[in-house]
Each structure stands twice: as structure tokens, then as C-alpha cells.
Design an enzyme around this catalytic site. Sequence first.
Site, PDB file in Angstrom:
ATOM      1  N   ASP A  34       0.747  -1.237  -0.110  1.00  0.00           N
ATOM      2  CA  ASP A  34       0.016   0.012   0.078  1.00  0.00           C
ATOM      3  C   ASP A  34       0.758   1.162   0.073  1.00  0.00           C
ATOM      4  OD1 ASP A  34      -1.698   2.220   0.507  1.00  0.00           O
ATOM      5  OD2 ASP A  34      -2.870   1.065   2.205  1.00  0.00           O
ATOM      6  N   THR A  60      -6.822   6.525 -10.254  1.00  0.00           N
ATOM      7  CA  THR A  60      -6.904   7.292 -11.680  1.00  0.00           C
ATOM      8  C   THR A  60      -8.464   7.269 -11.814  1.00  0.00           C
ATOM      9  OG1 THR A  60      -6.815   5.190 -12.573  1.00  0.00           O
ATOM     10  CG2 THR A  60      -5.001   6.370 -12.577  1.00  0.00           C
ATOM     11  N   THR A  99       0.716  13.248 -15.702  1.00  0.00           N
ATOM     12  CA  THR A  99      -0.641  13.220 -16.509  1.00  0.00           C
ATOM     13  C   THR A  99      -0.826  14.525 -17.158  1.00  0.00           C
ATOM     14  OG1 THR A  99      -3.157  13.099 -16.543  1.00  0.00           O
ATOM     15  CG2 THR A  99      -1.896  13.755 -14.319  1.00  0.00           C
ATOM     16  N   TYR A 124      -8.439  15.178  -9.245  1.00  0.00           N
ATOM     17  CA  TYR A 124      -7.258  14.037  -9.702  1.00  0.00           C
ATOM     18  C   TYR A 124      -6.222  15.051 -10.305  1.00  0.00           C
ATOM     19  CZ  TYR A 124      -4.967  10.915 -13.304  1.00  0.00           C
ATOM     20  OH  TYR A 124      -4.067  10.523 -13.976  1.00  0.00           O
TER      21      TYR A 124
END
Length: 299
Positions: A34, A60, A99, A124
Site C-alpha cells: 500500500d 485514476t 498526466t 485528480y
Amino acid sequence: MLVFGGQGQVATSLREAVLPAGWIVRTAGRAECDVTVRRDVDRIVAESGAAVVINAAAHTAVDRAESEPEAAIAVNRDGARHIAEACARRGAPLIHLSTDYVFDGRAVGHAYREDDPIAPVSVYGASKAEGDQAVRDATSRHAIVRTAWVYGAHGQNFVKTMLRLGRERPELGIVADQHGCPSAAADIADALVAMAVRMAEPGARADLHGTFHFTGTGSTTWYGFAQEIFRLAARHGHPVPVLRPITTTDYPTPAARPANSVLDCSRLRATFGIAAPPWRDSLATCVARLCESSVGALP
């Protein structure tokens, strides 16, 4: 290579990638580690003895992040920090996937460069931007790789969704006013392998570190992407629905999407000599695999 994000599209593609002699890939999924727990990350990095660490772990679920920001921040910011700090302690270089969502998508007439100002418009995107900064703060031996519109034979993505919906519905409305560069997970994996090998070399150049962009070569809209998916799928006997172009406002979502997700990838090409194939070529390979093999069993 130690890869966090064991079940994701890129991590799965890294397991399938052709590696140079002497290299192996070990992936660490959520069940094994984790990333939000610092001691778990420290243990995995220490035990692996990896020459390079790749962080492909991320929250995501873009729309769900709007209603559960703590979960997105825990993985995308805090998890990235834990991995970067563990790498710094062990002296291992880190490649961290980021991203296009760190940008607001309002640029007109040009692709986003690495040094363009970020301005995320979603939870996000903000959580990923904070994770990128956490990596920069924790270790100088990093390469942050921003990508966009990722798809592949594994996991959930636009290509697999289109093929599934094409079997279920005679007509689909597809957003035609968002622009981006479809990026095959397999191409991303190949790029990361090439970067990792260079970064692991003794005395690796300082310019191998920093922020880079990597996407499929060429750009389109989601509507154009869908048109090409079904054009290719038709070769394999897949049903082809009627496609109807719609606007972003016709398809409201909890999280805002960048209207322009086109990234300038020239820095990666100049520094590492890496460039992606044309996006249509990579898409043809993926669609053929999905339509012809058992890997393409669509949910």
C-alpha cells in the site's frame, strides 16, 4: 526494475515488455504494498535492490476523485512522496508517471511543453500535480513522465469501452471538442524501459532527470479516436455503430476535462532519443489483439 502499480495498464505492459539482457521487472500491486503506508514502501524498495524504481501506481478514477479527494491525495501525492523518499534513501533513480490533467487544457494553437504553467481543474489533476512536486522535493534523481489518453489490452480504457458499447448499442455519441494524443500502454512501457536503462548507468547525465512528456505521435479528438477504433475493428468483423459527434457540455461529468491535452514530446526525443510510433499504428496493433485473442474478452 521495481514497478509500483502492479495491476495497472502500464505496469502490466512492463511485465510483457522486451527487456535488455540482465534486466527483470518486479511489480508491486496494492495487495503487496500500500503506497500510502510509508513503512510498506520502504520495505519493498529495500528488499528489491532495484536499480531503478518506476511509480505507475495512481488513483485514476477521475470522476470519483471529486467526491473522495482524500483517497486520491493519499495515493497520488502521499504515495508518490513515500516512493520518492525511499528511492532517495537507497540512491535509486525514480521514474514517476504523471498526466496531462495537471494542465487546464485552455492552451490554443500549441501543444503543452514541460515548462508551461500547470493549472489543474480537477481533484485528480491537482493530486497528481502535488505528487509531482513531492517527487521533485524528495529526490533529484527523478524523471517525471507526463502522458495522456492511455489505452491497452489490459484494464479499463477508452478502446475497450468503445468495443464493448459497440456490441451493445447501435449509436454512440462521442465528444468531439477535446483534443489529445492516444498513448498505447505498450509504447509507454517500452519508453520507460529505455529510460530506466539509461538512468541506471554509472555517472548518468544530469539532463536525464527532470520532467518529460510522452504520448502517441499525432493528435485527434475522442470522436476521431472512436472512428479509428471502429474502422480497425470492422476488419475483424466487429459491429460498427453509428457515431455522432457531441460537445463536452452534451456529456457532463463530475470532473472537468482539459479541452487540449496535446503534449509536446520533443524534450524526451532530444534527451533520450525516444519517440512513440504514430498513434494509429499502435492502435491497430491493440485493436487486433483485443478482437482476435482471449485477452480481448470485454467486460
